[in-house]
Design a protein around this motif. Structure first.
Motif, PDB file in Angstrom:
ATOM      1  N   VAL A 491      34.182  53.121  48.651  1.00 54.40           N
ATOM      2  CA  VAL A 491      34.016  51.839  49.354  1.00 54.40           C
ATOM      3  C   VAL A 491      34.901  50.740  48.773  1.00 54.40           C
ATOM      4  O   VAL A 491      34.703  49.550  49.062  1.00 54.40           O
ATOM      5  CB  VAL A 491      32.532  51.390  49.321  1.00 54.40           C
ATOM      6  N   GLY A 492      35.880  51.114  47.951  1.00 54.97           N
ATOM      7  CA  GLY A 492      36.857  50.146  47.466  1.00 54.97           C
ATOM      8  C   GLY A 492      36.255  49.047  46.639  1.00 54.97           C
ATOM      9  O   GLY A 492      35.504  49.276  45.697  1.00 54.97           O
ATOM     10  N   LYS A 493      36.563  47.789  47.004  1.00 56.03           N
ATOM     11  CA  LYS A 493      36.036  46.611  46.312  1.00 56.03           C
ATOM     12  C   LYS A 493      35.993  45.445  47.294  1.00 56.03           C
ATOM     13  O   LYS A 493      36.554  45.508  48.403  1.00 56.03           O
ATOM     14  CB  LYS A 493      36.905  46.251  45.108  1.00 56.03           C
ATOM     15  N   SER A 494      35.299  44.398  46.880  1.00 61.53           N
ATOM     16  CA  SER A 494      35.232  43.225  47.760  1.00 61.53           C
ATOM     17  C   SER A 494      36.622  42.621  47.920  1.00 61.53           C
ATOM     18  O   SER A 494      37.418  42.613  46.986  1.00 61.53           O
ATOM     19  CB  SER A 494      34.261  42.191  47.176  1.00 61.53           C
ATOM     20  N   TYR A 495      36.894  42.110  49.100  1.00 63.86           N
ATOM     21  CA  TYR A 495      38.201  41.550  49.453  1.00 63.86           C
ATOM     22  C   TYR A 495      39.317  42.534  49.097  1.00 63.86           C
ATOM     23  O   TYR A 495      40.152  42.277  48.240  1.00 63.86           O
ATOM     24  CB  TYR A 495      38.424  40.203  48.754  1.00 63.86           C
TER      25      TYR A 495
END
Length: 549
Positions: A491-495
């Motif tokens: 899910v990657g990271k925020s922004y």
């Protein structure tokens, strides 16, 4: 002398707008000016537009003033106009004589020296060689015009913001009679010099005495004008300060009115909406993107209304994407109870971005930022705590504010949050079960399949590619050894940025785990998680804990 000047001022009570007359005088002086190179344009015709501009507002006044103009009344503008008549006649003959035999004949009869010295009537005279007296005359005329325009400006100062007792205006008023005296005296001197030019012929051209006298008057008039200009600047400064103070007072009163209206109970949402959105009589306040036309506030009457408040920053496009998807879904099922609402976009600031952005939104928008008065913007910031991040303020059909920010409800539940009240938000949390469906089922359809198959699900993130490789390989090895059916989702990271995009490519190429292929989906996952925290905090339950392994 001042007493004599004031004694001759005997107004009869009539008031006239002298600016059209002054405009005509300026045109006469400008086109008659003999010093300006290229002035001999006898074939140039006055354009129709110029004629219309000169005649506008002038005919009726001229009928009333024709006799005083010809008699040279003591009012400075009228006196200047009287001089302009003779001055204009004189230079019309001079300018047209090289190309017009009638004008040339009149010049001969008047014995105008600049005409008589020309052997060829078709060759324009070179008057610049004898320009000293004429240049002095021109300079004095310019000084008189400047002085007259300045005096007229004092007359037009708005009495709402300045009184005769104001020091700057009182000082100027005391000096205006002197200014008028020297202006009229200069007018008489100029007229006298024009007559001397005719009577003395070549002798006048060679004389410097007249030039010196005119120059002295020009200096006197210019000095007085300079002093009046300073007083005029002080008057405008005073007016500006008064206007600011008056505007601040009105804005404060309007703000208090808004606070009072918002706190009241209503039976119709029109009172509230008209208080927020200025319903001008000559312009409809809303833009309907569906019909592509302006509409009135009545289209929102007795409806649930969501006020989407944002600034023109591209980072907010993702929120627009979520809201757009939610709104489109509601329009596809108009009979559903959760579809009974409208959205209105309120721009928090006035920018050029506004007009282009509103056409991309499928809902209503304020037709122009000017429909939001400054007190409304102040209220949005101070009471609704708007701070450049989007707000979604919910109004019920009666116009009561039922939620000052439903943006988090929108991100978490979409249209299920209808009617977007704080009571509905509290109820949704009571009904919610803390399962992965609440967190991520809307971003990855396979999650439902994995759940039905009884699999364990691991959501993980980060940007370190090497760590991702080690973590996924280790997790798979442990799951295989423990005989646990495991699915992993990155899910990657925020922004998320370019690094997350590259990680997605690496994970797919090396078959490390599942991914969210769209960076917008990754952003939505994290912002939805953040909204859950904000929503739970607002309802007094901040014990939301998310663990990543």
């Amino acid at each position: 002398m001042m007493k004599q000047i004031m004694a001759t001022h005997t107004p009869d009570g009539r008031e006239f707008d002298v600016k059209p007359l002054l405009h005509v005088v300026e045109n006469v002086m400008h086109h008659a000016n003999p010093i300006i190179p290229g002035i001999f344009l006898a074939t140039t015709q006055v354009q129709a537009l110029d004629r219309k501009a000169l005649q506008s507002g002038f005919s009726d006044m001229l009928q009333l003033l024709a006799y005083p103009i010809n008699r040279i009344a003591c009012e400075v503008v009228i006196a200047l106009a009287a001089f302009a008549v003779n001055y204009g006649k004189f230079w019309l003959v001079v300018q047209f004589s090289p190309t017009n035999l009638l004008a040339y004949s009149v010049a001969l009869l008047k014995q105008l020296p600049v005409i008589l010295e020309q052997a060829d009537p078709l060759e324009p005279p070179d008057i610049l060689e004898q320009a000293d007296p004429l240049e002095a005359l021109t300079n004095l005329i310019k000084a008189m015009l400047d002085m007259t325009k300045c005096i007229v400006e004092f007359k037009e100062l708005p009495s709402l913001y300045i009184t005769p007792e104001t020091p700057a205006l009182a000082t100027a008023t005391a000096h205006i009679p002197t200014a008028v005296y020297w202006t009229i005296r200069s007018i008489v001197a100029c007229a006298s010099q024009i007559m001397s030019l005719i009577d003395m012929g070549h002798e006048y051209i060679e004389s410097t005495t007249e030039a010196w006298e005119l120059s002295s008057l020009a200096d006197m008039v210019s000095n007085i004008h300079s002093h009046l200009k300073k007083q005029l600047a002080l008057c405008y400064q005073h007016i500006g300060e008064k206007r600011v103070a008056e505007n601040e007072k009105r804005q404060a009163e309007a703000y208090q009115t808004l606070v009072r209206i918002v706190s009241m109970s209503h039976i119709d949402n029109m009172t509230m909406l008209k208080c927020l959105i200025n319903d001008k009589k000559d312009q409809l306040p809303l833009w309907d993107a569906h019909s592509e036309r302006q509409v009135s506030l009545d289209v929102l009457r007795r409806k649930n209304v969501l006020l989407f408040i944002s600034e023109p920053d591209l980072s907010y496009d993702k929120d627009l994407f979520i809201l757009d998807r939610m709104y489109t879904e509601s329009r596809q099922h108009p009979s559903r109870p959760e579809s009974q609402y409208e959205i209105v976009w309120l721009p928090a600031v006035d920018t050029l971005w506004f007009t282009t952005r509103r056409f991309k939104m499928p809902w209503y928008s304020v037709n122009d930022p000017s429909f939001l008065n400054p007190p409304v913007i102040k209220y949005i910031k101070e009471v609704w705590h708007y701070n450049k991040t989007p707000l979604l303020v919910a109004l019920d059909p009666q116009g009561n504010v039922v939620n000052t920010n439903a943006i988090h409800m929108m991100r978490i539940w979409g249209n299920l949050a209808f009617p977007f009240t704080t009571a509905r938000e509290d109820g949704l949390w009571r009904e919610a079960t803390w399962k992965i469906e609440l967190l991520a089922d809307s971003i990855e359809p396979l999650i439902s399949t994995w759940i039905s198959e009884g699999k364990y699900i691991c959501l993980y993130g980060g940007e370190d590619t090497e760590w991702i490789r080690k973590f996924t390989k280790t997790a798979k090895a442990v799951a295989q050894a423990a005989r646990i059916p495991l699915e992993m989702l990155y899910v990657g990271k925020s922004y998320p940025g370019e690094k997350v995009r590259k990680n997605n490519t690496t994970i797919v190429a090396e078959n490390l785990s599942h991914i969210l292929p769209n960076l917008n989906l990754i952003w939505f996952f994290w912002v939805r998680l953040e909204s859950m925290w904000h929503s739970k905090t607002k309802h007094g339950n901040a014990c939301l804990k998310i663990y990543f392994f």
